[in-house]
Design a protein around this motif. Sequence first.
Motif, PDB file in Angstrom:
ATOM      1  N   VAL A   1       0.836  -1.192   0.000  1.00  0.00           N
ATOM      2  CA  VAL A   1       0.000   0.000   0.000  1.00  0.00           C
ATOM      3  C   VAL A   1       0.875   1.247   0.000  1.00  0.00           C
ATOM      4  CG1 VAL A   1      -1.938  -1.088   1.191  1.00  0.00           C
ATOM      5  CG2 VAL A   1      -0.147   0.017   2.518  1.00  0.00           C
ATOM      6  N   THR A   2       0.302   2.335  -0.487  1.00  0.00           N
ATOM      7  CA  THR A   2       0.981   3.630  -0.500  1.00  0.00           C
ATOM      8  C   THR A   2       0.175   4.609   0.332  1.00  0.00           C
ATOM      9  OG1 THR A   2       1.834   3.202  -2.727  1.00  0.00           O
ATOM     10  CG2 THR A   2       1.844   5.493  -1.958  1.00  0.00           C
ATOM     11  N   LEU A   3       0.838   5.299   1.248  1.00  0.00           N
ATOM     12  CA  LEU A   3       0.157   6.262   2.120  1.00  0.00           C
ATOM     13  C   LEU A   3       0.522   7.677   1.701  1.00  0.00           C
ATOM     14  CD1 LEU A   3       0.765   4.595   5.622  1.00  0.00           C
ATOM     15  CD2 LEU A   3      -1.047   4.166   3.968  1.00  0.00           C
ATOM     16  N   LYS A   4      -0.480   8.544   1.678  1.00  0.00           N
ATOM     17  CA  LYS A   4      -0.272   9.959   1.371  1.00  0.00           C
ATOM     18  C   LYS A   4      -0.859  10.809   2.488  1.00  0.00           C
ATOM     19  CE  LYS A   4      -0.417   9.432  -3.678  1.00  0.00           C
ATOM     20  NZ  LYS A   4      -1.109   9.869  -4.921  1.00  0.00           N
ATOM     21  N   LYS A   5      -0.118  11.812   2.913  1.00  0.00           N
ATOM     22  CA  LYS A   5      -0.540  12.733   3.965  1.00  0.00           C
ATOM     23  C   LYS A   5      -1.040  11.984   5.213  1.00  0.00           C
ATOM     24  CE  LYS A   5      -1.827  16.352   0.673  1.00  0.00           C
ATOM     25  NZ  LYS A   5      -2.900  17.261   0.167  1.00  0.00           N
ATOM     26  N   PRO A   6      -0.219  11.088   5.757  1.00  0.00           N
ATOM     27  CA  PRO A   6      -0.655  10.358   6.953  1.00  0.00           C
ATOM     28  C   PRO A   6      -0.934  11.311   8.112  1.00  0.00           C
ATOM     29  CG  PRO A   6       1.706  10.060   6.570  1.00  0.00           C
ATOM     30  CD  PRO A   6       1.164  10.747   5.356  1.00  0.00           C
ATOM     31  N   ASP A   7      -2.060  11.095   8.778  1.00  0.00           N
ATOM     32  CA  ASP A   7      -2.434  11.976   9.885  1.00  0.00           C
ATOM     33  C   ASP A   7      -2.307  11.276  11.240  1.00  0.00           C
ATOM     34  OD1 ASP A   7      -4.474  10.197   9.601  1.00  0.00           O
ATOM     35  OD2 ASP A   7      -6.092  11.678   9.548  1.00  0.00           O
ATOM     36  N   ARG A   8      -1.703  10.073  11.228  1.00  0.00           N
ATOM     37  CA  ARG A   8      -1.499   9.324  12.470  1.00  0.00           C
ATOM     38  C   ARG A   8      -0.519   8.181  12.209  1.00  0.00           C
ATOM     39  NH1 ARG A   8      -7.487   7.673  13.481  1.00  0.00           N
ATOM     40  NH2 ARG A   8      -7.735   9.746  12.584  1.00  0.00           N
ATOM     41  N   ARG A   9      -0.136   7.521  13.262  1.00  0.00           N
ATOM     42  CA  ARG A   9       0.762   6.376  13.124  1.00  0.00           C
ATOM     43  C   ARG A   9       0.025   5.221  12.450  1.00  0.00           C
ATOM     44  NH1 ARG A   9       4.151   4.051  18.288  1.00  0.00           N
ATOM     45  NH2 ARG A   9       5.534   2.614  17.146  1.00  0.00           N
ATOM     46  N   ALA A  10       0.720   4.490  11.591  1.00  0.00           N
ATOM     47  CA  ALA A  10       0.078   3.386  10.868  1.00  0.00           C
ATOM     48  C   ALA A  10       0.752   2.064  11.236  1.00  0.00           C
ATOM     49  CB  ALA A  10       0.165   3.632   9.361  1.00  0.00           C
ATOM     50  N   PRO A  11      -0.031   1.074  11.690  1.00  0.00           N
ATOM     51  CA  PRO A  11      -1.450   1.179  12.046  1.00  0.00           C
ATOM     52  C   PRO A  11      -1.610   1.836  13.408  1.00  0.00           C
ATOM     53  CG  PRO A  11      -0.669  -1.044  12.486  1.00  0.00           C
ATOM     54  CD  PRO A  11       0.481  -0.314  11.855  1.00  0.00           C
ATOM     55  N   CYS A  12      -2.746   2.471  13.604  1.00  0.00           N
ATOM     56  CA  CYS A  12      -2.981   3.195  14.851  1.00  0.00           C
ATOM     57  C   CYS A  12      -3.705   2.300  15.853  1.00  0.00           C
ATOM     58  CB  CYS A  12      -3.791   4.462  14.582  1.00  0.00           C
ATOM     59  SG  CYS A  12      -5.479   4.141  14.023  1.00  0.00           S
ATOM     60  N   LEU A  13      -4.072   2.896  16.988  1.00  0.00           N
ATOM     61  CA  LEU A  13      -4.719   2.145  18.061  1.00  0.00           C
ATOM     62  C   LEU A  13      -6.029   1.517  17.602  1.00  0.00           C
ATOM     63  CD1 LEU A  13      -4.865   1.311  21.060  1.00  0.00           C
ATOM     64  CD2 LEU A  13      -5.988   3.528  21.507  1.00  0.00           C
ATOM     65  N   ASP A  14      -6.751   2.204  16.685  1.00  0.00           N
ATOM     66  CA  ASP A  14      -8.036   1.673  16.219  1.00  0.00           C
ATOM     67  C   ASP A  14      -7.882   0.267  15.639  1.00  0.00           C
ATOM     68  OD1 ASP A  14      -9.348   3.945  16.975  1.00  0.00           O
ATOM     69  OD2 ASP A  14      -9.362   4.862  14.989  1.00  0.00           O
ATOM     70  N   TYR A  15      -6.772   0.020  14.957  1.00  0.00           N
ATOM     71  CA  TYR A  15      -6.536  -1.305  14.379  1.00  0.00           C
ATOM     72  C   TYR A  15      -6.346  -2.345  15.481  1.00  0.00           C
ATOM     73  CZ  TYR A  15      -3.949  -5.107  12.154  1.00  0.00           C
ATOM     74  OH  TYR A  15      -3.517  -6.344  11.735  1.00  0.00           O
ATOM     75  N   HIS A  16      -5.591  -1.977  16.529  1.00  0.00           N
ATOM     76  CA  HIS A  16      -5.282  -2.931  17.589  1.00  0.00           C
ATOM     77  C   HIS A  16      -6.499  -3.255  18.452  1.00  0.00           C
ATOM     78  CE1 HIS A  16      -1.043  -2.886  16.584  1.00  0.00           C
ATOM     79  NE2 HIS A  16      -1.035  -1.564  16.626  1.00  0.00           N
ATOM     80  N   ILE A  17      -7.474  -2.324  18.527  1.00  0.00           N
ATOM     81  CA  ILE A  17      -8.686  -2.610  19.307  1.00  0.00           C
ATOM     82  C   ILE A  17      -9.836  -3.037  18.392  1.00  0.00           C
ATOM     83  CG2 ILE A  17      -8.028  -1.042  21.170  1.00  0.00           C
ATOM     84  CD1 ILE A  17     -10.003   1.001  20.054  1.00  0.00           C
ATOM     85  N   GLN A  18      -9.507  -3.371  17.156  1.00  0.00           N
ATOM     86  CA  GLN A  18     -10.449  -3.928  16.183  1.00  0.00           C
ATOM     87  C   GLN A  18     -11.574  -2.963  15.822  1.00  0.00           C
ATOM     88  OE1 GLN A  18     -11.684  -7.725  17.808  1.00  0.00           O
ATOM     89  NE2 GLN A  18      -9.675  -8.664  17.472  1.00  0.00           N
ATOM     90  N   ARG A  19     -11.259  -1.684  15.801  1.00  0.00           N
ATOM     91  CA  ARG A  19     -12.218  -0.677  15.317  1.00  0.00           C
ATOM     92  C   ARG A  19     -11.902  -0.277  13.876  1.00  0.00           C
ATOM     93  NH1 ARG A  19     -15.333   1.799  19.318  1.00  0.00           N
ATOM     94  NH2 ARG A  19     -15.613   0.272  20.974  1.00  0.00           N
ATOM     95  N   CYS A  20     -10.838  -0.796  13.310  1.00  0.00           N
ATOM     96  CA  CYS A  20     -10.466  -0.539  11.916  1.00  0.00           C
ATOM     97  C   CYS A  20      -9.764  -1.785  11.401  1.00  0.00           C
ATOM     98  CB  CYS A  20      -9.547   0.683  11.811  1.00  0.00           C
ATOM     99  SG  CYS A  20      -8.979   1.026  10.120  1.00  0.00           S
ATOM    100  N   SER A  21     -10.027  -2.121  10.151  1.00  0.00           N
ATOM    101  CA  SER A  21      -9.444  -3.337   9.573  1.00  0.00           C
ATOM    102  C   SER A  21      -8.020  -3.133   9.079  1.00  0.00           C
ATOM    103  CB  SER A  21     -10.329  -3.840   8.425  1.00  0.00           C
ATOM    104  OG  SER A  21     -10.618  -2.795   7.520  1.00  0.00           O
ATOM    105  N   GLY A  22      -7.454  -1.933   9.273  1.00  0.00           N
ATOM    106  CA  GLY A  22      -6.043  -1.701   8.996  1.00  0.00           C
ATOM    107  C   GLY A  22      -5.613  -1.703   7.555  1.00  0.00           C
ATOM    108  N   PRO A  23      -6.324  -1.016   6.661  1.00  0.00           N
ATOM    109  CA  PRO A  23      -5.852  -0.981   5.269  1.00  0.00           C
ATOM    110  C   PRO A  23      -4.487  -0.294   5.131  1.00  0.00           C
ATOM    111  CG  PRO A  23      -7.643   0.596   5.598  1.00  0.00           C
ATOM    112  CD  PRO A  23      -7.580  -0.249   6.831  1.00  0.00           C
ATOM    113  N   CYS A  24      -4.170   0.615   6.064  1.00  0.00           N
ATOM    114  CA  CYS A  24      -2.887   1.317   5.999  1.00  0.00           C
ATOM    115  C   CYS A  24      -1.717   0.374   6.239  1.00  0.00           C
ATOM    116  CB  CYS A  24      -2.853   2.456   7.007  1.00  0.00           C
ATOM    117  SG  CYS A  24      -2.979   1.907   8.737  1.00  0.00           S
ATOM    118  N   ALA A  25      -1.997  -0.780   6.890  1.00  0.00           N
ATOM    119  CA  ALA A  25      -0.954  -1.755   7.181  1.00  0.00           C
ATOM    120  C   ALA A  25      -0.937  -2.886   6.165  1.00  0.00           C
ATOM    121  CB  ALA A  25      -1.153  -2.320   8.586  1.00  0.00           C
TER     122      ALA A  25
END
Length: 421
Positions: A191-215
Amino acid sequence: MPALSVANGDRLTVLRERIRTAPTEPGVYRWLDRDGDILYVGKAKNLRNRLKSYVTGSPQRDAGVFKRSMWDKMWELDLTVTNTELEALILEMNLIHKIKPPYNVAMKRDRSYCFVRVGANEDFPSVRIVQKRAVDGARYFGPFLNRRGQEQMIDLLRTVYPFRTCTMGISMAEPELFPVREVGKRLELEVTLKKPDRRAPCLDYHIQRCSGPCAGSITKQDYADKSIHGVIEFYEGKFAPVIDRLIERMQAAATGRKFERAMEIRDALRFVKGLQRQHQLFRFTDVYADAVACALYGETLHIVLLQVRGGNVVNEMAVSLEQSEKIEEMLTDFLTQYYAQESAVPDRIFIDRDLPDVSVLKQYLRSLRSSAVSIDVPQKGEGAKLIKLARKNVEKKIEMERKRRDEEVVQGVERLVPAMG
């Protein structure tokens, strides 16, 4: 045509003479002040007949406060003749949008509204709450009255559909162009990230609130299927999939003796079921419609629009307009302006009164969606019930406005009494 100058003497006499020779074709008229600035833009099926209403009788006595204020400043008149009423309507809307004349009624919403934005034209669309709708190809749901309520709703939906809320750009090459590796229990995609506004993957991924496409943890298709489609269905009024998933997770938590988590899911389940009961007051099989009712209180016209999506009443929009014309004409103007800003026009519009020249409005709405739109005053059936509900909401708005004004009067008296003492 050039502006029609008004002498400093008897303005009313001069204006009447100008209007007497005005064209009888359809067109747009503009009232200007002494400096030539546009005060008001209007359209007419017959320009001469429409303009006569401004100068017949005693405008200062017969008109409302809104119109009397404009009449005191009217100094010049400018006209544009069009071939059809539809052309006049489109020109009027364009001029109002571009110039924003001070005496054209602005749609003032009762409170601050927000929208839920589901991204489009992205590999991994985000879901966010925004203040305004934009023309960017995204799906917008709303407007919603309670921003805090929508924030809680987004948090709830993320436990079922783990979508991202960040604003960074995430793009992924097609899987067939590179080997897909599996690290542990997750994929590792390029994947390619542009203008990241947080650490990837962020806390949302670790608590299963995001499926982590950035990772690189999920493909574009899986992300759409597992994180986005369900959100769109929910905001279209389809609550059953969310309820089913919450029940499954509650049972799994209880089986795993995670009782505190099971109770949290139970509360969320009750909340969604409550929404389902509220939204299933009316059932329109495969109907995409709006219902609009209005009523005048003092010199303010209150309008309520109920949205029916996926067979449910899913949203309400309320506006208050200072009276400038007859109610029917103001309602026509409201519908024209409202749908000019909407990304989608419904199949059917139910209204609570007959409108003049409704065929022109239908033509205009058809030009926005490239298919016919029905505008009806229902006398029976579910449409009539929906209009009844819209009227009930209008009455509630007026009751709240009346109480607010009464409170202002009481507070004014209370401030005056100590001063007099």
